[in-house]
Motif scaffolding. Sequence first.
Motif, mmCIF file in Angstrom:
data_model
loop_
_atom_site.group_PDB
_atom_site.id
_atom_site.type_symbol
_atom_site.label_atom_id
_atom_site.label_comp_id
_atom_site.label_asym_id
_atom_site.label_seq_id
_atom_site.Cartn_x
_atom_site.Cartn_y
_atom_site.Cartn_z
ATOM 1 N N ASN A 2 97.881 26.950 -71.217
ATOM 2 C CA ASN A 2 98.014 25.489 -71.141
ATOM 3 C C ASN A 2 96.809 24.860 -70.445
ATOM 4 O O ASN A 2 96.242 23.864 -70.922
ATOM 5 N N VAL A 3 96.413 25.429 -69.304
ATOM 6 C CA VAL A 3 95.308 24.867 -68.532
ATOM 7 C C VAL A 3 93.984 25.041 -69.257
ATOM 8 O O VAL A 3 93.199 24.094 -69.391
ATOM 9 N N ILE A 4 93.738 26.229 -69.758
ATOM 10 C CA ILE A 4 92.467 26.497 -70.432
ATOM 11 C C ILE A 4 92.367 25.712 -71.739
ATOM 12 O O ILE A 4 91.297 25.190 -72.085
ATOM 13 N N ASP A 5 93.470 25.587 -72.469
ATOM 14 C CA ASP A 5 93.447 24.870 -73.749
ATOM 15 C C ASP A 5 93.074 23.404 -73.573
ATOM 16 O O ASP A 5 92.380 22.831 -74.420
ATOM 17 N N ILE A 6 93.528 22.772 -72.497
ATOM 18 C CA ILE A 6 93.216 21.360 -72.279
ATOM 19 C C ILE A 6 91.909 21.185 -71.512
ATOM 20 O O ILE A 6 91.001 20.485 -71.947
ATOM 21 N N ASN A 7 91.800 21.861 -70.372
ATOM 22 C CA ASN A 7 90.678 21.619 -69.469
ATOM 23 C C ASN A 7 89.353 22.172 -69.973
ATOM 24 O O ASN A 7 88.302 21.580 -69.723
ATOM 25 N N PHE A 8 89.396 23.323 -70.633
ATOM 26 C CA PHE A 8 88.149 23.946 -71.064
ATOM 27 C C PHE A 8 87.972 23.929 -72.585
ATOM 28 O O PHE A 8 87.076 23.268 -73.105
ATOM 29 N N LYS A 9 88.859 24.596 -73.299
ATOM 30 C CA LYS A 9 88.716 24.642 -74.756
ATOM 31 C C LYS A 9 88.768 23.245 -75.359
ATOM 32 O O LYS A 9 87.952 22.892 -76.225
ATOM 33 N N VAL A 56 79.998 12.102 -70.269
ATOM 34 C CA VAL A 56 80.369 12.445 -68.896
ATOM 35 C C VAL A 56 81.633 13.296 -68.931
ATOM 36 O O VAL A 56 82.603 12.956 -69.614
ATOM 37 N N PHE A 57 81.595 14.411 -68.215
ATOM 38 C CA PHE A 57 82.766 15.275 -68.059
ATOM 39 C C PHE A 57 83.405 15.016 -66.708
ATOM 40 O O PHE A 57 82.712 14.923 -65.687
ATOM 41 N N LEU A 58 84.748 14.943 -66.681
ATOM 42 C CA LEU A 58 85.461 14.932 -65.408
ATOM 43 C C LEU A 58 85.713 16.367 -64.990
ATOM 44 O O LEU A 58 86.467 17.095 -65.632
ATOM 45 N N SER A 59 85.070 16.773 -63.920
ATOM 46 C CA SER A 59 85.304 18.096 -63.358
ATOM 47 C C SER A 59 86.077 17.930 -62.053
ATOM 48 O O SER A 59 86.934 17.051 -61.933
ATOM 49 N N SER A 60 85.767 18.737 -61.063
ATOM 50 C CA SER A 60 86.449 18.674 -59.778
ATOM 51 C C SER A 60 85.682 19.525 -58.784
ATOM 52 O O SER A 60 85.008 20.490 -59.168
ATOM 53 N N ILE A 61 85.821 19.202 -57.494
ATOM 54 C CA ILE A 61 85.194 20.045 -56.480
ATOM 55 C C ILE A 61 85.809 21.444 -56.450
ATOM 56 O O ILE A 61 85.207 22.365 -55.896
ATOM 57 N N VAL A 62 86.981 21.629 -57.079
ATOM 58 C CA VAL A 62 87.589 22.967 -57.089
ATOM 59 C C VAL A 62 86.743 23.967 -57.864
ATOM 60 O O VAL A 62 86.933 25.180 -57.722
ATOM 61 N N ALA A 63 85.800 23.478 -58.670
ATOM 62 C CA ALA A 63 84.917 24.391 -59.410
ATOM 63 C C ALA A 63 84.093 25.266 -58.476
ATOM 64 O O ALA A 63 83.639 26.342 -58.869
ATOM 65 N N SER A 64 83.900 24.792 -57.244
ATOM 66 C CA SER A 64 83.119 25.571 -56.284
ATOM 67 C C SER A 64 83.890 25.838 -54.994
ATOM 68 O O SER A 64 83.310 26.112 -53.948
ATOM 69 N N ILE A 65 85.211 25.737 -55.063
ATOM 70 C CA ILE A 65 86.082 26.060 -53.936
ATOM 71 C C ILE A 65 87.059 27.135 -54.401
ATOM 72 O O ILE A 65 87.667 26.987 -55.457
ATOM 73 N N LYS A 86 87.495 24.449 -64.454
ATOM 74 C CA LYS A 86 86.505 23.438 -64.085
ATOM 75 C C LYS A 86 85.118 24.055 -63.906
ATOM 76 O O LYS A 86 84.104 23.414 -64.223
ATOM 77 N N ALA A 87 85.055 25.278 -63.416
ATOM 78 C CA ALA A 87 83.763 25.954 -63.315
ATOM 79 C C ALA A 87 83.171 26.179 -64.702
ATOM 80 O O ALA A 87 81.965 25.990 -64.923
ATOM 81 N N ALA A 88 84.007 26.565 -65.650
ATOM 82 C CA ALA A 88 83.552 26.753 -67.032
ATOM 83 C C ALA A 88 83.082 25.438 -67.630
ATOM 84 O O ALA A 88 82.075 25.385 -68.350
ATOM 85 N N LEU A 89 83.788 24.362 -67.313
ATOM 86 C CA LEU A 89 83.420 23.034 -67.797
ATOM 87 C C LEU A 89 82.030 22.641 -67.298
ATOM 88 O O LEU A 89 81.208 22.125 -68.067
ATOM 89 N N ASN A 90 81.755 22.904 -66.029
ATOM 90 C CA ASN A 90 80.440 22.583 -65.475
ATOM 91 C C ASN A 90 79.333 23.351 -66.193
ATOM 92 O O ASN A 90 78.246 22.818 -66.428
ATOM 93 N N SER A 91 79.626 24.589 -66.526
ATOM 94 C CA SER A 91 78.632 25.411 -67.214
ATOM 95 C C SER A 91 78.287 24.846 -68.588
ATOM 96 O O SER A 91 77.109 24.699 -68.935
ATOM 97 N N ILE A 92 79.298 24.479 -69.367
ATOM 98 C CA ILE A 92 78.992 23.976 -70.715
ATOM 99 C C ILE A 92 78.359 22.595 -70.661
ATOM 100 O O ILE A 92 77.548 22.251 -71.533
ATOM 101 N N ALA A 93 78.703 21.804 -69.643
ATOM 102 C CA ALA A 93 78.073 20.483 -69.514
ATOM 103 C C ALA A 93 76.572 20.622 -69.318
ATOM 104 O O ALA A 93 75.773 19.875 -69.912
#
Length: 248
Positions: free
Chosen positions: A105-112, A132-141, A153-160
Amino acid sequence: MNKFNDKLAIVTGGNSGIGYATAKELIAEGANVIVTGRRKEAIEKAAEELGAIPFVADQGKLEDIISLKDEIESQFGKIDILFINAGITGKSDSIENMSSENFDNVIDINFKGAYFTLSKFIPLLNDGASVVFLSSIVASIYKPNSSVYQASKAALNSIAKTAAVELAPRKIRVNIVSPGPTKTEIMTKAGLDSKTLEGLNDWLTELIPLKKMGNPEDVAKAVVYLSDNNIASFMTGTEIVIDGGMIL
């Protein structure tokens, strides 16, 4: 003259929270805004309040993304601003006990879903457009019981950042906004009751140097800033952190 006159913007997950606030800011600056969401009643109500154009689409379903792209291309043609905002936190659990259902569920919406929203809409982006992508500070926490959300969110930052390089020849800028704790409905949607949510907000506020939670409008203003080719024309692959100093 408003900075986004004659510009067409898309905001995914635009019926509440950061998406709603961003759509409102873009409209105030003259943009025509399309808002999307999974729930027909909610997205139509939000669009009526905002003066936006509603489309029902679930970012977690590839067929919805393709249908959305086809409809917008047919009705509007090219777009100038794409804010990929829709996302969920999913359920908190340890890696040991994580269910494959929650992971999907999380990966299908947030990343894929975010990935293929960009992928399918690239042909519709005008040269010089803003993404613009909405990420989160959790990508590095790296906190326990949030592994899937953090990883998404870390994966999202990478593709952005990869997209920023790929799309640079067309002068399309791709940037990231990463909020810290923000007063939105996302935790309520995750199943927290009001008492638990109040306790969580108080605890988070104590961790933030500025001693306050963020508001959706704080993030919306950053998205508008990044979308402005007159102000942010030399910014791509950039991450703006909006967290009151929490990760310091």
